[in-house]
Design a protein around this motif. Structure first.
Motif, short mmCIF file in Angstrom:
data_model
loop_
_atom_site.label_atom_id
_atom_site.label_comp_id
_atom_site.label_asym_id
_atom_site.label_seq_id
_atom_site.Cartn_x
_atom_site.Cartn_y
_atom_site.Cartn_z
N LEU A 45 5.13 10.16 -1.59
CA LEU A 45 4.43 8.97 -1.11
C LEU A 45 5.31 8.23 -0.12
N ARG A 46 4.69 7.52 0.78
CA ARG A 46 5.38 6.44 1.47
C ARG A 46 4.80 5.13 0.94
N THR A 48 -13.24 4.16 -3.02
CA THR A 48 -12.09 3.61 -3.73
C THR A 48 -12.38 3.57 -5.23
N GLU A 68 1.76 11.74 1.27
CA GLU A 68 2.22 12.61 2.35
C GLU A 68 2.11 14.09 2.02
N TRP A 95 0.85 -1.19 0.00
CA TRP A 95 0.00 0.00 0.00
C TRP A 95 0.87 1.23 0.00
N PHE A 96 0.25 2.40 -0.22
CA PHE A 96 0.98 3.67 -0.13
C PHE A 96 0.10 4.70 0.57
N VAL A 97 0.78 5.73 1.07
CA VAL A 97 0.11 6.86 1.71
C VAL A 97 0.63 8.13 1.06
N TYR A 107 -6.95 3.68 -5.84
CA TYR A 107 -6.99 4.97 -5.14
C TYR A 107 -8.04 4.91 -4.03
N GLN A 108 -7.65 5.37 -2.83
CA GLN A 108 -8.56 5.34 -1.67
C GLN A 108 -8.57 6.72 -1.03
N ARG A 167 -4.74 7.42 0.34
CA ARG A 167 -3.90 6.24 0.39
C ARG A 167 -4.15 5.41 -0.86
N GLU A 191 -7.61 12.09 3.95
CA GLU A 191 -6.43 11.26 3.74
C GLU A 191 -6.52 10.61 2.37
#
Lengths: 79, 79, 79, 79, 79, 79, 79, 79, 79, 79, 79, 79
Positions: free
Chosen positions: B60-61, D14, B43, B39-41, D56-57, D46, D44
């Motif tokens: 991104l992380r 999503t 930032e 997954w990614f977040v 995409y979320q 993520r 947010e």
């Protein structure tokens, strides 16, 4: 062409002199291993006070450009 | 068994088109080197405006699963 | 001499038991690869609830000391 | 008269396409149940990366106007 | 198909034992009413200290999947 | 016994007079529907300035105690 | 010489299409008045939902280079 | 048409009476110079305590609509 | 009568066992000196990893009720 | 009388020497245009690392007092 | 000479009337014990709602000047 | 044995020279009263600009070890 990728690494530098010097210490170490350093962000400033000292500690995120995979030898690796 | 370990790396992707495309650029580059991306977040979202351009930049992380040490060849390494 | 450099890596540990155990899982895995671990910071605590489970997930940043480049074999590498 | 009350609910949408589309998915679902939607805030962003996908979320807080209690049938309820 | 919608609700669980137990208390109560719980995020950890006690209090956001409107009977409702 | 569960809901109250009055407006509306209100937290303070007005807008999270499921009739419901 | 000064201004752009388009709207307007735009940062993403619409709203901070005072005619002014 | 642009300015108002009054002071001053004020956000609340006083200080970001450039005479300017 | 005043102090507790135990250590020490402890908030969770250990460190803010000045002997003092 | 109004502007100063010097650069530039500067807040510290340099970059918000409108010629303007 | 030192203490004031009044309650109590109060910052605004009440609770950090050690009798003490 | 307790106090140091010097000023003052100082964290950096000056102001949290209560004479006290 505008599709570039950078990687960020988190490093902490310490110094007896100042926060600016602690950043120089961290960046000098990063330059030993990483090429194409681009920018850094200061994340946190702390310090050590034990035994009468005053040690400056700076947490940075340092970013450098990632080459495409087939050019990995001339740049930083992702992991 | 529920004891899993993941590692996160911070990458920045850029694009002339959109933030979504900048993410695709960053993820495509990560897939060249890392296996088992999970997954990614997002930032931070910034952009470049010099010389009349509009460049989308996304930090991104990205997280991927770490195999046990004796299986390191089939997954990402920690450092 | 006070000029030291540390690197931080972001890892996520999971456990069925507790957040403290998830941290132990993550730290044990980091110790397989990294030497001179120094400290960690808890960044986020989440969990999985699917299929009646309760899985604890902890995101940590773990810091370890970087040796000077010519001593790289005895310590962690920067990238 | 300026005494109005709104309620916010947190929803995650999503999409395979983009963050903007994930917002549309979430808002469309909210419109099936809630009347008088007023605004949303992105909390947010993520994404999922498993099995080669890029999902995409987006986490949103969506706000809608609460009618007075005796008019509850024509608007959203508080709980 | 990747178009899913989740809803998040904020709950606080308390326990005399630990933060992990307070989370279990909150999740157990959520499972009485909500189906398809998916994940939670820890938002805040506080505690009560009155009269010599030590009460652990955890604020969570718990997320569960929303079915399409015509299937509302088998899942959570949006409001 | 210390195992209690609370739920938080996010509401926005508006007023022409002050932020304190906007909170009273929001709380009065919450009391029409919810029993056992316990505490609130101010999340954000904004305002409207159109057409020469000054409207105070406060976003609150209001928390109330959840009874056990078999006592749901005498308290708030989770969703 | 490395002594440069930039100024940041906060602008909000709106669009019916996407967040990326809302940024383009805001940047295009800034280019009518400001020279030497350098970069922007996304601060917040919200949206309007009234009357069945979905309006994307992005708050940006846009930065441009300030010339020295005696060259004020060719660049942005500080206030 | 939904393509609008707003600008935000940061102002601090002070008052001996209350935070609400400090906001009124700041907004009244903004109305002397700016047209089409739309909304504000409270960023910070502080106060002065010297010499036995209690002075309320509120930092706001106030937003107003920017007209298109050829209509700049009837609205606020960007810089 | 509702006019009460509390003071918060920041303390860090450490433990080899768990974060919950580190909180108990910190609270037990606070109870040696302070009366009328009311509540605490967890601010940060970190840990020490040197020499193979895993030390849990929790930063708390602990709040206790301040009596009126003429009753200072039976309660906490402000400074 | 305690009803004063201040305006904040965001500026970025850069320097080859230190963060403190970058602040001096930014403040000196602000003094060319603005009167009655009162205080500043450091928002962010970053730096440039390209081509072997180390450039310090500080983002400040600088605040100055706004005179009443009829005295606008002797002080800063709001926009 | 510009070398001054201040100390901050965290206090919570409560009131039935308004947040502004809760601040006055907290500041009045601080003035019983501390001299040379200088400024305060609002950290958090919450409230109690039990038994039909509405109690305003404000968390402040209050700062006062520390005299040099040999002048400790005329000012606040550090701990 | 790993059960230690530390206390943090918030102090602000000022200097005409630099942020590093302002920290030294604050730490030197803390050493007049507190023993066993351990570490500090920089919380905020601001400055004064009135009357042509540039005053650096740093807010720190300084932590020191608390001895057990029966050893209070040789260490800091909790309140």
């Amino acid at each position: 062409m505008s599709e570039k990728v950078f990687k960020g690494v988190e490093i902490v530098g310490t110094s007896d002199q100042s926060f600016s010097h602690a950043i120089e210490v961290a960046v000098a170490r990063a330059r030993q291993t990483l090429r194409e350093l681009s920018w850094f962000v200061v994340e946190e400033m702390r310090g050590g006070l034990q035994a009468g000292r005053l040690e400056y500690q700076v947490t940075l995120r340092v970013f450098f450009r990632l080459e495409a995979q087939d050019a990995a030898d001339s740049g930083g690796t992702l992991v």
